[in-house]
Design a protein around this motif. Structure first.
Motif, PDB file in Angstrom:
ATOM      1  N   GLU A   1       0.809  -1.223   0.000  1.00  0.00           N
ATOM      2  CA  GLU A   1       0.000   0.000   0.000  1.00  0.00           C
ATOM      3  C   GLU A   1       0.842   1.274   0.000  1.00  0.00           C
ATOM      4  O   GLU A   1       0.533   2.228  -0.714  1.00  0.00           O
ATOM      5  CB  GLU A   1      -0.976  -0.016   1.175  1.00  0.00           C
ATOM      6  CG  GLU A   1      -2.022  -1.126   1.028  1.00  0.00           C
ATOM      7  CD  GLU A   1      -3.355  -0.768   1.648  1.00  0.00           C
ATOM      8  OE1 GLU A   1      -3.694   0.431   1.722  1.00  0.00           O
ATOM      9  OE2 GLU A   1      -4.060  -1.691   2.049  1.00  0.00           O
ATOM     10  N   SER A   2       1.916   1.319   0.766  1.00  0.00           N
ATOM     11  CA  SER A   2       2.726   2.537   0.826  1.00  0.00           C
ATOM     12  C   SER A   2       3.312   2.887  -0.536  1.00  0.00           C
ATOM     13  O   SER A   2       3.133   4.003  -1.045  1.00  0.00           O
ATOM     14  CB  SER A   2       3.847   2.367   1.855  1.00  0.00           C
ATOM     15  OG  SER A   2       4.670   3.520   1.876  1.00  0.00           O
ATOM     16  N   ASP A   3       3.964   1.921  -1.167  1.00  0.00           N
ATOM     17  CA  ASP A   3       4.572   2.175  -2.479  1.00  0.00           C
ATOM     18  C   ASP A   3       3.521   2.307  -3.578  1.00  0.00           C
ATOM     19  O   ASP A   3       3.729   3.027  -4.559  1.00  0.00           O
ATOM     20  CB  ASP A   3       5.566   1.066  -2.828  1.00  0.00           C
ATOM     21  CG  ASP A   3       6.846   1.152  -2.004  1.00  0.00           C
ATOM     22  OD1 ASP A   3       7.090   2.212  -1.402  1.00  0.00           O
ATOM     23  OD2 ASP A   3       7.586   0.158  -1.954  1.00  0.00           O
ATOM     24  N   GLY A   4       2.399   1.605  -3.412  1.00  0.00           N
ATOM     25  CA  GLY A   4       1.323   1.708  -4.395  1.00  0.00           C
ATOM     26  C   GLY A   4       0.759   3.114  -4.454  1.00  0.00           C
ATOM     27  O   GLY A   4       0.549   3.675  -5.539  1.00  0.00           O
ATOM     28  N   TRP A   5       0.512   3.723  -3.288  1.00  0.00           N
ATOM     29  CA  TRP A   5       0.003   5.098  -3.273  1.00  0.00           C
ATOM     30  C   TRP A   5       1.061   6.087  -3.768  1.00  0.00           C
ATOM     31  O   TRP A   5       0.730   7.077  -4.440  1.00  0.00           O
ATOM     32  CB  TRP A   5      -0.486   5.483  -1.881  1.00  0.00           C
ATOM     33  CG  TRP A   5      -1.761   4.797  -1.478  1.00  0.00           C
ATOM     34  CD1 TRP A   5      -1.941   3.897  -0.475  1.00  0.00           C
ATOM     35  CD2 TRP A   5      -3.053   4.950  -2.095  1.00  0.00           C
ATOM     36  NE1 TRP A   5      -3.246   3.475  -0.414  1.00  0.00           N
ATOM     37  CE2 TRP A   5      -3.956   4.104  -1.400  1.00  0.00           C
ATOM     38  CE3 TRP A   5      -3.531   5.709  -3.155  1.00  0.00           C
ATOM     39  CZ2 TRP A   5      -5.303   4.002  -1.734  1.00  0.00           C
ATOM     40  CZ3 TRP A   5      -4.876   5.608  -3.498  1.00  0.00           C
ATOM     41  CH2 TRP A   5      -5.744   4.775  -2.793  1.00  0.00           C
ATOM     42  N   LYS A   6       2.331   5.824  -3.460  1.00  0.00           N
ATOM     43  CA  LYS A   6       3.399   6.687  -3.976  1.00  0.00           C
ATOM     44  C   LYS A   6       3.423   6.667  -5.505  1.00  0.00           C
ATOM     45  O   LYS A   6       3.604   7.699  -6.159  1.00  0.00           O
ATOM     46  CB  LYS A   6       4.756   6.236  -3.423  1.00  0.00           C
ATOM     47  CG  LYS A   6       4.991   6.603  -1.973  1.00  0.00           C
ATOM     48  CD  LYS A   6       6.350   6.088  -1.495  1.00  0.00           C
ATOM     49  CE  LYS A   6       6.549   6.387  -0.014  1.00  0.00           C
ATOM     50  NZ  LYS A   6       7.835   5.824   0.479  1.00  0.00           N
TER      51      LYS A   6
END
Length: 348
Positions: A194-199
């Motif tokens: 989720e963290s890298d996906g939103w980035k």
């Protein structure tokens, strides 16, 4: 003369009786037809073929389509939960049907011939609450003529789309209204976390010109040159390419978001026998042969055909996809997406 007149009157009476009987029979047959309300997000290109073929095989049932995009149909079904209007849902994303299942709205039913189908494209429960028809996956539509005019290189990966050279050149479907948009977002979140996906989506947002309310529209925009790059899906990409548009189909190397068009029976239907016949037919080889007119992957093994522009290892490119997770987290994901990116939605 009197006998001739009597014979004429008798003949007229017989003719009138025959006409009346025929009318009564026709009216009775029409009255015996059961109208089945089927909510769908099927492409309009396909709906006529399904209706005609099913009604030919089941002349006592009339299919009454209620059609909109995936997100709109899903929202409508949830809004009608207290007073459902649909008998069957067909051609809706499995991620949406899984949500309806979690809400207790679907009737578990194993259609005739289910054992023949690829089990990986249906609900894992037995009996299943939804049964796969075909698979659709993310595809980038790239207008090579417009790109050349603008000096744009051909992207090969999702992350290529975040490069500054593509600023204002990309359109993408809105995940709340489009099943294709939602499979994109959930794929990126599952592939990268989720963290890298939103980035990634934050960076992509800088280059997106417009979020539209249809999975087909970005590819149509690419075909006309409105935006040279459209994040879409292979059905529409194949169609615009077949029609002669200068569009290349790109299948990013990191993996493709994908979903399944599926069929489910509403638990509240007052026509369970007819609804099950519809589900039986949608799982049949005949129906899957119709699916194969447009889709490179269908649920019935051995039926799919090679489609121009679709790679041979297409299925192997599908990203990991947890339908249960996508359904449970739908409201949260859409709320977060909207808080970040709603400013570029078409028509706003």
């Amino acid at each position: 003369m009197k006998n001739a007149s009597l014979r004429h009157s008798a003949a007229v009476a017989a003719s009138l009786c025959a006409l009346a009987c025929a009318f009564t029979s026709t009216t009775a047959n029409a009255q015996q037809k059961t109208s089945l309300s089927v909510y769908t997000a099927l492409e309009t290109d396909a709906m006529r073929l399904y209706k005609e073929a099913f009604e030919k095989a089941n002349p006592d049932i009339e299919v009454r389509w209620v059609r909109d995009s995936t997100g709109i149909v899903t929202a409508r079904l949830l809004a009608e939960k207290a007073n459902p209007q649909a008998d069957v849902v067909a051609g809706l994303a499995a991620s949406s049907l899984e949500l309806l299942k979690q809400e207790g709205m679907l009737q578990a039913y194993e259609p005739k011939g289910f054992a023949t189908l690829n089990a990986g494209y249906s609900d894992t429960a037995r009996p299943p609450s939804w049964v796969g028809m075909d698979v659709w996956a993310a595809t980038i539509c790239f207008n090579r003529v417009e790109a050349q005019k603008l000096g744009l290189p051909k992207p090969e990966t999702w992350k290529d789309l975040t490069k500054p050279v593509y600023k204002g050149r990309i359109s993408m479907p809105h995940p709340a209204s489009s099943g294709t948009g939602y499979l994109d977002v959930t794929a990126w979140l599952q592939m990268w976390g989720e963290s890298d996906g939103w980035k990634f989506m934050d960076a992509l947002h800088q280059n997106v010109a417009q979020y539209v309310h249809s999975g087909s529209k970005p590819c149509q925009q690419a075909a006309t040159g409105e935006f040279p790059i459209g994040i879409s899906f292979e059905f529409r990409a194949h169609q615009v390419r077949k029609a002669g548009a200068p569009v290349d189909l790109i299948f990013p190397k990191e993996g493709l978001g994908w979903d399944v068009e599926a069929t489910g029976i509403m638990k509240t239907t007052k026509k369970p026998a007819e609804a099950r016949r519809f589900a039986d037919w949608m799982a049949s080889r005949e129906a899957n042969q119709i699916h194969a007119n447009w889709w490179a992957v269908v649920a019935y093994p051995g039926v799919a055909k090679k489609l121009d522009g679709i790679p041979d290892d297409y299925e192997q490119r599908f990203a990991r996809n947890d339908f249960n997770w996508s359904a449970k987290n739908r409201a949260r994901i859409l709320a977060e997406w909207s808080s970040r990116y709603e400013s570029k939605v078409a028509g706003r």
